[in-house]
Scaffold this motif. Sequence first.
Motif, short mmCIF file in Angstrom:
data_model
loop_
_atom_site.label_atom_id
_atom_site.label_comp_id
_atom_site.label_asym_id
_atom_site.label_seq_id
_atom_site.Cartn_x
_atom_site.Cartn_y
_atom_site.Cartn_z
N PHE A 152 0.24 3.39 17.38
CA PHE A 152 0.01 2.52 16.23
C PHE A 152 -0.85 3.26 15.20
O PHE A 152 -1.84 3.90 15.54
CB PHE A 152 -0.70 1.23 16.66
CG PHE A 152 0.08 0.44 17.67
CD1 PHE A 152 1.21 -0.27 17.30
CD2 PHE A 152 -0.30 0.41 19.01
CE1 PHE A 152 1.94 -1.00 18.23
CE2 PHE A 152 0.41 -0.30 19.95
CZ PHE A 152 1.53 -1.01 19.56
N THR A 153 -0.44 3.16 13.96
CA THR A 153 -1.16 3.81 12.88
C THR A 153 -1.05 2.93 11.64
O THR A 153 0.01 2.41 11.35
CB THR A 153 -0.58 5.20 12.58
OG1 THR A 153 -0.72 6.04 13.72
CG2 THR A 153 -1.28 5.86 11.41
N ASP A 154 -2.16 2.76 10.93
CA ASP A 154 -2.14 1.97 9.70
C ASP A 154 -1.83 2.85 8.50
O ASP A 154 -2.11 4.06 8.51
CB ASP A 154 -3.50 1.29 9.49
CG ASP A 154 -3.71 0.08 10.39
OD1 ASP A 154 -2.72 -0.39 10.99
OD2 ASP A 154 -4.85 -0.38 10.48
N GLY B 232 6.39 -7.85 3.81
CA GLY B 232 6.71 -8.59 2.59
C GLY B 232 6.17 -8.00 1.31
O GLY B 232 5.85 -8.74 0.37
N SER B 233 6.08 -6.68 1.23
CA SER B 233 5.51 -6.03 0.04
C SER B 233 6.33 -6.30 -1.21
O SER B 233 7.55 -6.50 -1.17
CB SER B 233 5.43 -4.51 0.25
OG SER B 233 4.55 -4.18 1.28
N THR B 234 5.64 -6.28 -2.35
CA THR B 234 6.30 -6.43 -3.66
C THR B 234 6.21 -5.16 -4.48
O THR B 234 6.67 -5.12 -5.61
CB THR B 234 5.67 -7.60 -4.44
OG1 THR B 234 4.27 -7.38 -4.59
CG2 THR B 234 5.91 -8.92 -3.75
N ARG C 174 0.85 -1.19 0.00
CA ARG C 174 0.00 0.00 0.00
C ARG C 174 0.88 1.24 0.00
O ARG C 174 0.74 2.14 0.82
CB ARG C 174 -0.93 0.00 1.22
CG ARG C 174 -2.00 -1.07 1.15
CD ARG C 174 -2.90 -1.04 2.36
NE ARG C 174 -3.96 -2.04 2.24
CZ ARG C 174 -4.78 -2.39 3.24
NH1 ARG C 174 -4.65 -1.81 4.42
NH2 ARG C 174 -5.72 -3.30 3.06
N SER C 175 1.80 1.30 -0.94
CA SER C 175 2.80 2.37 -0.91
C SER C 175 2.16 3.76 -1.04
O SER C 175 2.62 4.71 -0.40
CB SER C 175 3.84 2.16 -2.00
OG SER C 175 3.26 2.20 -3.29
#
Length: 293
Positions: A93-95, A45-47, A16-17
């Motif tokens: 904590f923040t998403d 583990g983002s691609t 979710r860049s």
Amino acid sequence: MSEAPRCTVIIPTYNRSELLSHTLESLTRQQLPADQFEVIVVDDGSTDDTADTATHFHDRLDLRYHHQPDEGFRVAAARNIGIADARSPICVFTDAGVLLHTDNLTQHLASHQATPGPAAVLPYLYGFSGDDTNIDAVAERLDLHDLDGSIERLQAKRECRDIRELFYDRYGEDLTRVPAPWQIFWTGNASADTAQLRAVGGFDENFRTWGGEDIDLGYRLHRAGTHFTFNRHAKAVHIPHERAFDELMASATVNYRYMAEKYRTPSMRILAELPPRQFLDFNELVGASTPQE
């Protein structure tokens, strides 16, 4: 050696860049000076170009980036990496996709300072409806160049309200008066004392599907004596994205059953048996049928 920061912002993320970029941009605009907080991005583990996105903010934020291999849903492990690496007494904590009002971190800190003993602070998260019903409304009302103004207009017009407003309407905003405040300890944006987080063992890494790992932690914090407090002025907006609501609720239900087996307490049995759409009834049921846990 530089002075320790006052709080640590922990952001787990996966592919979710763009949303991460918006979240980090909101952190560059905090009223709290940049040298008084640190940011830890933990990539599950983002691609995509998540690593490059995080690196892009190194010159504006005290930011560290961690990457863990893609071995499935491991948000609990990701947040634990942040807790272990934190240099401050408070973890926020923040998403990715949660954009913080410029006063957000200052308000979190104020609530901690005003609370005797360990605290867990819940903010107000506009746009967080629990499903994707707010997507169009938030998109229409959110101006990324005027984030504070957007949030304040939502507040003034009472639009795109945090789903927990239903909870506060029913039970009030004093979380000391409800038996299970941990039910709404949701880590899209929330904070807690670092030492207490470590003392209770952090997030349970056995959670490998969506739902429940944050309230599981909240439950242990509550049992350890953490004071839960709601700060309506710690504002943020959640950018909704399409999600398979029924699938997520099914996943959460499985995880609640795991928690019931894990703790074997009356409140957890009620949580595991309660239909997800009746979440507002939980504290009433707990208060009526179980001792304080």
